[in-house]
Design a protein around this motif. Structure first.
Motif, PDB file in Angstrom:
ATOM      1  N   GLN A  53       0.820  -1.203   0.000  1.00  0.00           N
ATOM      2  CA  GLN A  53       0.000   0.000   0.000  1.00  0.00           C
ATOM      3  C   GLN A  53       0.857   1.257   0.000  1.00  0.00           C
ATOM      4  O   GLN A  53       0.355   2.338  -0.231  1.00  0.00           O
ATOM      5  CB  GLN A  53      -0.926   0.003   1.223  1.00  0.00           C
ATOM      6  CG  GLN A  53      -1.944  -1.115   1.179  1.00  0.00           C
ATOM      7  CD  GLN A  53      -2.716  -1.240   2.476  1.00  0.00           C
ATOM      8  OE1 GLN A  53      -2.460  -0.512   3.425  1.00  0.00           O
ATOM      9  NE2 GLN A  53      -3.637  -2.168   2.507  1.00  0.00           N
ATOM     10  N   ARG A  54       2.130   1.131   0.263  1.00  0.00           N
ATOM     11  CA  ARG A  54       3.018   2.283   0.266  1.00  0.00           C
ATOM     12  C   ARG A  54       3.593   2.466  -1.125  1.00  0.00           C
ATOM     13  O   ARG A  54       3.824   1.517  -1.847  1.00  0.00           O
ATOM     14  CB  ARG A  54       4.142   2.094   1.273  1.00  0.00           C
ATOM     15  CG  ARG A  54       3.632   2.090   2.685  1.00  0.00           C
ATOM     16  CD  ARG A  54       4.756   1.872   3.658  1.00  0.00           C
ATOM     17  NE  ARG A  54       4.224   2.003   4.989  1.00  0.00           N
ATOM     18  CZ  ARG A  54       4.706   2.832   5.889  1.00  0.00           C
ATOM     19  NH1 ARG A  54       5.743   3.565   5.625  1.00  0.00           N
ATOM     20  NH2 ARG A  54       4.159   2.903   7.069  1.00  0.00           N
ATOM     21  N   GLY A  55       3.822   3.716  -1.455  1.00  0.00           N
ATOM     22  CA  GLY A  55       4.391   3.997  -2.762  1.00  0.00           C
ATOM     23  C   GLY A  55       4.117   5.437  -3.152  1.00  0.00           C
ATOM     24  O   GLY A  55       3.540   6.206  -2.384  1.00  0.00           O
ATOM     25  N   TYR A  56       4.530   5.778  -4.353  1.00  0.00           N
ATOM     26  CA  TYR A  56       4.408   7.146  -4.848  1.00  0.00           C
ATOM     27  C   TYR A  56       3.357   7.174  -5.954  1.00  0.00           C
ATOM     28  O   TYR A  56       3.444   6.410  -6.922  1.00  0.00           O
ATOM     29  CB  TYR A  56       5.763   7.623  -5.387  1.00  0.00           C
ATOM     30  CG  TYR A  56       5.761   9.056  -5.843  1.00  0.00           C
ATOM     31  CD1 TYR A  56       6.007  10.084  -4.943  1.00  0.00           C
ATOM     32  CD2 TYR A  56       5.505   9.381  -7.171  1.00  0.00           C
ATOM     33  CE1 TYR A  56       6.009  11.414  -5.352  1.00  0.00           C
ATOM     34  CE2 TYR A  56       5.507  10.698  -7.593  1.00  0.00           C
ATOM     35  CZ  TYR A  56       5.754  11.712  -6.678  1.00  0.00           C
ATOM     36  OH  TYR A  56       5.752  13.020  -7.087  1.00  0.00           O
ATOM     37  N   GLN A  57       2.365   8.054  -5.817  1.00  0.00           N
ATOM     38  CA  GLN A  57       1.329   8.211  -6.839  1.00  0.00           C
ATOM     39  C   GLN A  57       1.777   9.278  -7.831  1.00  0.00           C
ATOM     40  O   GLN A  57       1.844  10.448  -7.507  1.00  0.00           O
ATOM     41  CB  GLN A  57       0.000   8.605  -6.203  1.00  0.00           C
ATOM     42  CG  GLN A  57      -1.155   8.618  -7.167  1.00  0.00           C
ATOM     43  CD  GLN A  57      -1.535   7.227  -7.650  1.00  0.00           C
ATOM     44  OE1 GLN A  57      -1.662   6.310  -6.860  1.00  0.00           O
ATOM     45  NE2 GLN A  57      -1.706   7.071  -8.957  1.00  0.00           N
ATOM     46  N   ASP A  65       6.345   0.949  -3.247  1.00  0.00           N
ATOM     47  CA  ASP A  65       7.563   1.060  -2.450  1.00  0.00           C
ATOM     48  C   ASP A  65       8.618   0.124  -3.030  1.00  0.00           C
ATOM     49  O   ASP A  65       8.301  -0.990  -3.435  1.00  0.00           O
ATOM     50  CB  ASP A  65       7.239   0.695  -0.999  1.00  0.00           C
ATOM     51  CG  ASP A  65       8.409   0.923  -0.073  1.00  0.00           C
ATOM     52  OD1 ASP A  65       9.177   1.874  -0.291  1.00  0.00           O
ATOM     53  OD2 ASP A  65       8.539   0.147   0.888  1.00  0.00           O
ATOM     54  N   ASP A  84       8.970   4.245   0.971  1.00  0.00           N
ATOM     55  CA  ASP A  84       7.666   4.545   1.574  1.00  0.00           C
ATOM     56  C   ASP A  84       6.811   5.285   0.547  1.00  0.00           C
ATOM     57  O   ASP A  84       6.405   4.704  -0.432  1.00  0.00           O
ATOM     58  CB  ASP A  84       7.804   5.322   2.880  1.00  0.00           C
ATOM     59  CG  ASP A  84       8.418   4.468   3.995  1.00  0.00           C
ATOM     60  OD1 ASP A  84       8.225   3.243   3.962  1.00  0.00           O
ATOM     61  OD2 ASP A  84       9.078   5.034   4.870  1.00  0.00           O
ATOM     62  N   ASP A  85       6.569   6.572   0.752  1.00  0.00           N
ATOM     63  CA  ASP A  85       5.700   7.342  -0.138  1.00  0.00           C
ATOM     64  C   ASP A  85       6.449   8.442  -0.897  1.00  0.00           C
ATOM     65  O   ASP A  85       5.835   9.385  -1.401  1.00  0.00           O
ATOM     66  CB  ASP A  85       4.557   7.982   0.668  1.00  0.00           C
ATOM     67  CG  ASP A  85       3.681   6.940   1.330  1.00  0.00           C
ATOM     68  OD1 ASP A  85       3.534   5.848   0.753  1.00  0.00           O
ATOM     69  OD2 ASP A  85       3.146   7.205   2.424  1.00  0.00           O
ATOM     70  N   GLU A  86       7.780   8.332  -0.984  1.00  0.00           N
ATOM     71  CA  GLU A  86       8.576   9.372  -1.629  1.00  0.00           C
ATOM     72  C   GLU A  86       9.574   8.756  -2.602  1.00  0.00           C
ATOM     73  O   GLU A  86      10.004   7.620  -2.443  1.00  0.00           O
ATOM     74  CB  GLU A  86       9.353  10.180  -0.585  1.00  0.00           C
ATOM     75  CG  GLU A  86       8.481  10.918   0.406  1.00  0.00           C
ATOM     76  CD  GLU A  86       9.299  11.640   1.464  1.00  0.00           C
ATOM     77  OE1 GLU A  86       8.907  12.762   1.803  1.00  0.00           O
ATOM     78  OE2 GLU A  86      10.325  11.085   1.930  1.00  0.00           O
TER      79      GLU A  86
END
Length: 196
Positions: A53-57, A65, A84-86
């Motif tokens: 569920q983590r990642g960059y949109q 991720d 993570d999200d970056e």
């Protein structure tokens, strides 16, 4: 539970587990080892789901991720990673566009210039190609019932608006034709005399 009655495990797997427990002098029974293995598997699947569920949109494209980004410029290759999200490039969080512009200067097209290596994949894929592939897949998906109803309502609305315009046009045309034929609008010399 009697180990001889554990029939949901293939016999070869059960035999391998029994041999392993005997060889390692484990204090676990066959049932306890199976329960521990299942609990471990559940924990790993839960952790993997949480990580996925983590990642960059990036607009319509989701980069999970651990995705690696690559850009080649003037025979040099530059890498960034989704953490993570970056997206981390040279120790700083950046957008794909910022990465492309830091590597090659302003005005770069990140979709064209960046290549992606997604988790558990072996081949790099161009970001623009991946975006196009996603768009094709989304176009092929059938509409959900709510989307189908919305599309039908939109089509009906367009049809009704077109019908109303057509009715207004016909009404206007019929009114002006009738008005042109009224005697008050006719010139005197246009009137024909009745001949008896």
């Amino acid at each position: 539970m009697d180990p001889a009655h554990i029939d949901f495990i293939p016999p070869a797997t059960r035999s391998a587990l029994q041999s392993f427990l005997a060889r390692t002098r484990s204090t676990l029974s066959l049932t306890e080892a199976i329960a521990a293995a299942v609990e471990l598997w559940i924990a790993q699947q839960t952790a993997a789901a949480r990580l996925s569920q983590r990642g960059y949109q990036w607009k319509q494209l989701f980069l999970p991720d651990t995705t690696t980004l690559r850009m080649t410029y003037k025979e040099m290759t530059f890498y960034a990673k989704v953490v993570d999200d970056e997206i981390i490039f040279r120790g700083h969080a950046v957008s794909p566009s910022q990465m492309a512009n830091k590597v090659a200067g302003d005005g770069r097209n990140a979709w064209r210039d960046l290549w992606l290596l997604l988790p558990n994949e072996r081949n790099w894929v161009n970001a623009a190609a991946l975006r196009a592939q996603l768009a094709r897949r989304l176009d092929q998906q059938p509409l959900s019932p709510a989307e189908a109803i919305t599309e039908a309502a939109r089509a009906m609305n367009t049809t009704l608006n077109a019908a109303m315009l057509l009715i207004q046009h016909v009404d206007h045309q019929s009114t002006t034709i009738v008005e042109r034929r009224l005697p008050k609008n006719r010139r005197e010399y246009d009137l024909m005399e009745d001949v008896h």
